[in-house]
Scaffold this active site. Structure first.
Site, mmCIF file in Angstrom:
data_model
loop_
_atom_site.group_PDB
_atom_site.id
_atom_site.type_symbol
_atom_site.label_atom_id
_atom_site.label_comp_id
_atom_site.label_asym_id
_atom_site.label_seq_id
_atom_site.Cartn_x
_atom_site.Cartn_y
_atom_site.Cartn_z
ATOM 1 N N GLY A 46 115.012 1.666 43.962
ATOM 2 C CA GLY A 46 114.340 2.820 44.539
ATOM 3 C C GLY A 46 113.274 2.377 45.521
ATOM 4 C CD GLN A 51 107.660 1.489 47.091
ATOM 5 O OE1 GLN A 51 108.608 2.259 46.954
ATOM 6 N NE2 GLN A 51 107.558 0.362 46.403
ATOM 7 C CB CYS A 96 106.956 -1.049 41.588
ATOM 8 S SG CYS A 96 106.522 -0.196 43.105
ATOM 9 C CG LEU A 97 111.499 -2.930 45.621
ATOM 10 C CD1 LEU A 97 112.329 -2.333 46.743
ATOM 11 C CD2 LEU A 97 112.033 -4.300 45.236
ATOM 12 C CG HIS A 138 108.744 4.193 40.032
ATOM 13 N ND1 HIS A 138 108.223 3.203 39.209
ATOM 14 C CD2 HIS A 138 108.551 3.753 41.302
ATOM 15 C CE1 HIS A 138 107.725 2.233 39.967
ATOM 16 N NE2 HIS A 138 107.929 2.524 41.232
ATOM 17 C CD GLU A 139 111.106 4.675 44.028
ATOM 18 O OE1 GLU A 139 110.215 4.545 44.894
ATOM 19 O OE2 GLU A 139 111.419 3.762 43.248
ATOM 20 C CG HIS A 142 105.852 4.892 45.229
ATOM 21 N ND1 HIS A 142 104.840 3.958 45.289
ATOM 22 C CD2 HIS A 142 106.849 4.311 44.519
ATOM 23 C CE1 HIS A 142 105.220 2.856 44.635
ATOM 24 N NE2 HIS A 142 106.429 3.045 44.152
HETATM 25 NI NI NI Z 1 107.627 1.673 43.100
#
Ligand code: NI
Length: 174
Positions: A46, A51, A96-97, A138-139, A142
């Site tokens: 995701g 991000q 998370c990236l 989660h996304e 963000h």
């Molecule tokens: Ni994330």
């Protein structure tokens, strides 16, 4: 398509509110494609536009296990909005990236019903459960500047931030 640079925490750009997309036009379509490519290259499931430094309410997810031979199954969303939510929670390990090599257990509602605009500017709805529900929540967080470590105790949160600051020092170009 082009690869975008993923912002690593701690970074104030990850704490901002993203703006609604007025229209999924060719610019937003390209953003979605680029985000998907960036996410695949980073082996993520995701990615949210903030991000990659873009404050648009756009997320992409794909939970297919491609290494395990599953076909890609991307979901691209603009303006995702929760219109239904489970009473019960489930706990999953999340990563998370923007938090390289950090994982933590987070509890979230088991399923959600989401309304969104797809890559062809059409209104859609999706009822998601399991890993898809975890990933979507989660996304979507963000887009409101909320990070998964915000759900952890302050002790765990501080540990993860210290670890990332050290990581950034070692990887000047990260
Ligand atoms: Ni994330």
């Amino acid at each position: 398509m082009s690869q975008l640079k993923i912002i690593v925490a701690p970074d104030p750009r990850l704490k901002r509110n993203a703006n609604p997309v007025v229209n999924v036009d060719s610019v937003v379509q390209k953003l979605m494609d680029d985000m998907l490519e960036t996410m695949y290259m980073a082996n993520g499931i995701g990615l949210a536009a903030p991000q990659v430094g873009i404050l648009d309410r756009v997320i992409v997810i794909d939970i297919a296990n491609k290494k395990g031979g599953e076909k890609p199954c991307p979901i691209l969303m603009a303006n995702p909005e929760i219109i239904g939510i489970a009473d019960e929670d489930d706990t999953h390990e999340e990563g998370c990236l923007s938090f390289p090599s950090y994982f933590a257990n987070v509890s979230r509602p088991k399923w959600i019903h989401v309304r969104y605009v797809d890559q062809k500017n059409r209104r859609q709805e999706l009822r998601a459960e399991g890993l898809t529900a975890v990933c979507l929540q989660h996304e979507m967080d963000h887009l409101d500047g909320i990070l998964f470590i915000d759900y952890l105790s302050s002790l765990k949160r501080n540990m993860s931030i210290r670890k990332l600051v050290k990581f950034k020092r070692k990887n000047v170009h990260a």
